[in-house]
Motif scaffolding. Sequence first.
Motif, short mmCIF file in Angstrom:
data_model
loop_
_atom_site.label_atom_id
_atom_site.label_comp_id
_atom_site.label_asym_id
_atom_site.label_seq_id
_atom_site.Cartn_x
_atom_site.Cartn_y
_atom_site.Cartn_z
N LYS A 45 0.87 -1.51 -0.30
CA LYS A 45 0.17 0.11 0.15
C LYS A 45 0.96 1.62 0.29
O LYS A 45 2.10 0.82 0.48
CB LYS A 45 -0.93 0.11 1.36
N ALA A 46 0.37 2.70 -0.84
CA ALA A 46 0.80 3.53 -0.65
C ALA A 46 1.37 4.27 1.20
O ALA A 46 2.30 4.83 1.11
CB ALA A 46 0.11 4.78 -1.14
N SER A 47 0.58 4.01 2.13
CA SER A 47 1.21 4.35 2.84
C SER A 47 1.81 3.41 4.21
O SER A 47 2.81 4.24 4.23
CB SER A 47 -0.10 4.09 4.09
N LEU A 53 9.41 4.44 3.95
CA LEU A 53 10.94 5.00 4.08
C LEU A 53 11.00 5.75 4.78
O LEU A 53 12.20 6.23 4.39
CB LEU A 53 10.42 5.61 2.18
N HIS A 54 10.12 6.56 5.36
CA HIS A 54 10.06 7.48 6.57
C HIS A 54 11.09 6.99 7.25
O HIS A 54 11.57 7.66 7.96
CB HIS A 54 8.64 7.97 6.79
N GLU A 55 11.03 6.02 8.27
CA GLU A 55 12.08 5.00 8.97
C GLU A 55 12.81 4.66 7.98
O GLU A 55 14.60 5.27 9.18
CB GLU A 55 10.92 3.78 9.51
N ASP A 100 -1.94 6.64 0.37
CA ASP A 100 -3.38 6.35 0.92
C ASP A 100 -2.86 4.88 0.60
O ASP A 100 -1.96 4.68 1.23
CB ASP A 100 -4.71 6.97 -0.39
N GLY A 101 -3.98 4.16 0.54
CA GLY A 101 -4.20 2.92 0.43
C GLY A 101 -4.11 1.90 -1.43
O GLY A 101 -4.45 1.32 -1.06
N HIS A 102 -4.05 2.98 -2.14
CA HIS A 102 -3.25 2.27 -3.32
C HIS A 102 -1.96 1.55 -3.62
O HIS A 102 -1.26 1.77 -2.01
CB HIS A 102 -3.19 3.47 -4.29
N LEU A 103 -2.17 0.78 -3.65
CA LEU A 103 -1.56 -0.41 -4.80
C LEU A 103 -0.72 -0.34 -5.37
O LEU A 103 -0.55 0.14 -6.55
CB LEU A 103 -2.04 -1.85 -4.34
#
Length: 529
Positions: A45-47, A53-55, A100-103
């Motif tokens: 998922k995008a989220s 990546l943020h981590e 969001d929830g896009h794959l």
Amino acid sequence: MEPRLVGPGPYRATRLWNEIIELFRAEMPLRKHRCRFKSYERCFKASEAVDCLHELLGSNQNFGPEVTRNQTVKLLKKFLKNHVIEDIKGRWGKEDFQDDGHLYRFPPSSPLKPYPKKPSCGREVIKFPDWNEPKAGTSQEHIPVKSVMMNSEMWYKRHSIAIGETPACKLVFRRELTQTNIEEIWKSMTLSRLQKVLGLDSLDEVLDTKLVNSKHIVQNAYNVNKQGIVTLEDKSKELPHWILSAMKCLANWPSCSDLKQPTYSGFERDVFKTIVDYFGQMKEPLLTFHFFDVFVSVLGLLQKHSKAVEALQISCLLLPPENRKRLQLLVRMMARISFNKDLPPLSESVRTRTLMVQAFSRCILCSKDEMDLDELLAAKLVSFLMDNYQEILSVPSTLKSSIEEHVVHLQTIQIKYTGADSDGTFPPPSFCHQISTDEFEYQKATGSQEPLAALLEEIVMNKEISVKDKKKQLKQFQKSYPEVYRVRFPTPETEAVLFPEKTKQKPPILMWALKKPFQPFHRTRSFRM
């Protein structure tokens, strides 16, 4: 996969890009997901991608914990545009990624960037005047010289000529240095020091030295006020008065001296927006497009604080004076606003320090050709500038003094020994100074023995050398300067005091040695009374 520190050098931005992609592909969890009654293998998922990546960026020493989630989303947009990732239908090329929830999934082809072939920049050879030819009408025999104070080590190197161990010397004449010569010396030594601090074999891959203006370096080093801010010769390049007033207002809040504060709520945010809009409309960042690769290379030294500060000090000296002054004023204002607890919040959702970095990082550092890590690299540099701006935006005193000493050396008549090179960058500081003929005659008659007497006394008082070496040095000094030696040691007794003979102690007498040897018992005749 363990993250590694990407140090300074050519193509650092490209190396960082490939490093982050490799880490992201290795650490991003891939699972089976369903979308519209259909299952998709090995996707995410995008989220989830933003979280991962943020981590990774926050724990990576090349970027650090100040990376925001919003910056991570922007980087993933660029990943989608450059086909680092694609949606589950194989679409990519647009920056329409959302948190969001896009794959999404990874494409099978390698998304790593090749290293560009950058044309090598020709090295600029600095030409200096011919030093060794004396001026017309000047005779070497009639130039008086001043005696030089020397220690024992220098005496051995210089005065061994008296006993025939060193060939003769001659005076090396110097011509007058022009302002252009001095500026080119500043440029040459400044770039040489920058290359050494960065640890590079050459600056050619990160900087075109022909674009470095030597006049800018000298102006930035000497044309400064009491606060260390550059003073411009061309007043038309100064910041507009209304921008300066706005910057002072926020930097000194709530005590504004040259601006009457309105009473309406939100005034400080309007002033801040005015400053952001002014710097945002600049066509070129303050650190200029030409020096982008240099400053990106410096980011590889942030783990070594002192080296990073020195590298930024030198790099900022290369800037045009008007850019350097604006950078000094802007970063000082940013730092003061960040630590000013009396200033009302300038944003409802973002901390003041983060807001400063986001608002001004792009007007401080960005590349001419848009690069994918511009925003993250600029944020990292601006954060370090804010924390160390007073030291970074000052003139490096060590570099300045070494260049000034070198310029004085080049302008001075020197003693040159046969076979020795006296034109080194930092030669031994044992040079003759021209004096008047009368002073020379006076020194010749009365003062020539004073430095030799001081030298002899230093040999006598030196406790770090052995007795054998001290005797050897005194013997050589006596052979070369018998009169000076005789004044210090008029009689053999005064010399003998320096090396007292060691008294030999007799071994202790043992008590058993005093006793008589054992005598056998002899029967004697007794006399009875």
